[in-house]
Design an enzyme around this catalytic site. Structure first.
Site, PDB file in Angstrom:
ATOM      1  N   ALA A  36       1.845   5.244   1.480  1.00  9.47           N
ATOM      2  CA  ALA A  36       2.145   5.812   2.791  1.00  9.47           C
ATOM      3  C   ALA A  36       0.844   6.072   3.541  1.00  9.47           C
ATOM      4  CB  ALA A  36       2.937   7.109   2.625  1.00  9.47           C
ATOM      5  N   HIS A  49       5.074   3.130  16.685  1.00  7.57           N
ATOM      6  CA  HIS A  49       4.838   1.744  16.284  1.00  7.57           C
ATOM      7  C   HIS A  49       5.010   0.812  17.474  1.00  7.57           C
ATOM      8  CE1 HIS A  49       4.539   1.045  11.788  1.00  7.57           C
ATOM      9  NE2 HIS A  49       4.599   2.367  11.855  1.00  7.57           N
ATOM     10  N   ARG A  50       6.082   0.998  18.225  1.00  7.28           N
ATOM     11  CA  ARG A  50       6.336   0.129  19.383  1.00  7.28           C
ATOM     12  C   ARG A  50       5.265   0.292  20.445  1.00  7.28           C
ATOM     13  NH1 ARG A  50      12.050  -1.863  20.457  1.00  7.28           N
ATOM     14  NH2 ARG A  50      13.096  -1.550  18.483  1.00  7.28           N
ATOM     15  N   GLY A  52       0.839  -1.192   0.000  1.00  2.00           N
ATOM     16  CA  GLY A  52       0.000   0.000   0.000  1.00  2.00           C
ATOM     17  C   GLY A  52       0.870   1.236   0.000  1.00  2.00           C
ATOM     18  N   ARG A  99       1.893  -1.627  19.987  1.00  2.00           N
ATOM     19  CA  ARG A  99       1.889  -3.089  19.999  1.00  2.00           C
ATOM     20  C   ARG A  99       1.696  -3.600  21.427  1.00  2.00           C
ATOM     21  NH1 ARG A  99       6.232  -2.368  16.150  1.00  2.00           N
ATOM     22  NH2 ARG A  99       7.808  -2.901  17.685  1.00  2.00           N
ATOM     23  N   LYS A 105      -1.162  -0.187   6.276  1.00  2.00           N
ATOM     24  CA  LYS A 105      -0.441  -1.455   6.057  1.00  2.00           C
ATOM     25  C   LYS A 105      -0.006  -2.098   7.367  1.00  2.00           C
ATOM     26  CE  LYS A 105       2.908   0.400   3.792  1.00  2.00           C
ATOM     27  NZ  LYS A 105       2.553   1.810   3.886  1.00  2.00           N
ATOM     28  N   SER A 106       0.696  -1.332   8.187  1.00  3.72           N
ATOM     29  CA  SER A 106       1.263  -1.899   9.418  1.00  3.72           C
ATOM     30  C   SER A 106       0.181  -2.368  10.380  1.00  3.72           C
ATOM     31  CB  SER A 106       2.164  -0.874  10.104  1.00  3.72           C
ATOM     32  OG  SER A 106       3.262  -0.569   9.290  1.00  3.72           O
TER      33      SER A 106
END
Length: 171
Positions: A15, A54-55, A13, A58, A19-20
């Protein structure tokens, strides 16, 4: 969301397409522990902030492995449990800037994917949908990313294209 994840899933995909988050949700549908193989390098404050976000999002159950260059080796070392790789285009950038043999690295990645014993989800930016870049380095990057995506998509059981946070099942 499937109850059983295929051996190899490619999530592509643009930006900020989601996706993530989509890839994380696919892996998190499986029992923990999960491995998050990160290819980003924190060269500046903005990138450090992206990595931290990001971290932070999660949940527990993730082990993060940093592999800006040695991606096939990281996959091989954790091949027995679900792996998310984020992202292939950063990895490709790192290889090009380090003047590594991208064809050999791509072949090693394909081999590592085939040897993985648990589901593997690969995230990458689809960069070939825009205008032709005006410089040789950018054209090389676009072309190499396209070749890598084609090789992986041919081997993947599932290919998802993300648009505005919505997954489009391509394969």
């Amino acid at each position: 969301m499937p109850s059983e994840l295929p051996h190899l899933t490619l999530v592509l995909g643009g930006a900020r397409s989601g996706k993530s988050r989509h890839a994380e949700a696919l892996i998190e549908a499986l029992p923990a522990p999960w491995t998050y193989v990160a290819t980003a390098q924190a060269w500046d404050e903005e990138m450090r902030e992206r990595i931290a976000l990001h971290r932070a999002r999660r949940p527990s159950g993730w082990e993060t492995v940093d592999a800006p260059l040695e991606l096939p080796e990281a996959i091989a070392a954790h091949a027995g449990r679900p792996i998310l790789v984020d992202c292939l285009t950063l990895w490709l950038t790192n290889l090009i800037l380090a003047e590594r043999d991208t064809a050999a690295a791509g072949a090693a990645l394909l081999a590592a994917c085939e040897r993985a014993c648990a589901p593997l989800v690969l995230v990458s930016n689809e960069v070939g949908l825009g205008i032709v870049p005006d410089n040789a380095l950018a054209r090389r990057f676009r072309d190499e990313a396209g070749r890598l995506h084609q090789a992986l998509a041919a081997r993947a059981s599932s290919v998802v294209f993300m648009v505005a946070g919505l997954p489009m099942q391509v394969k």
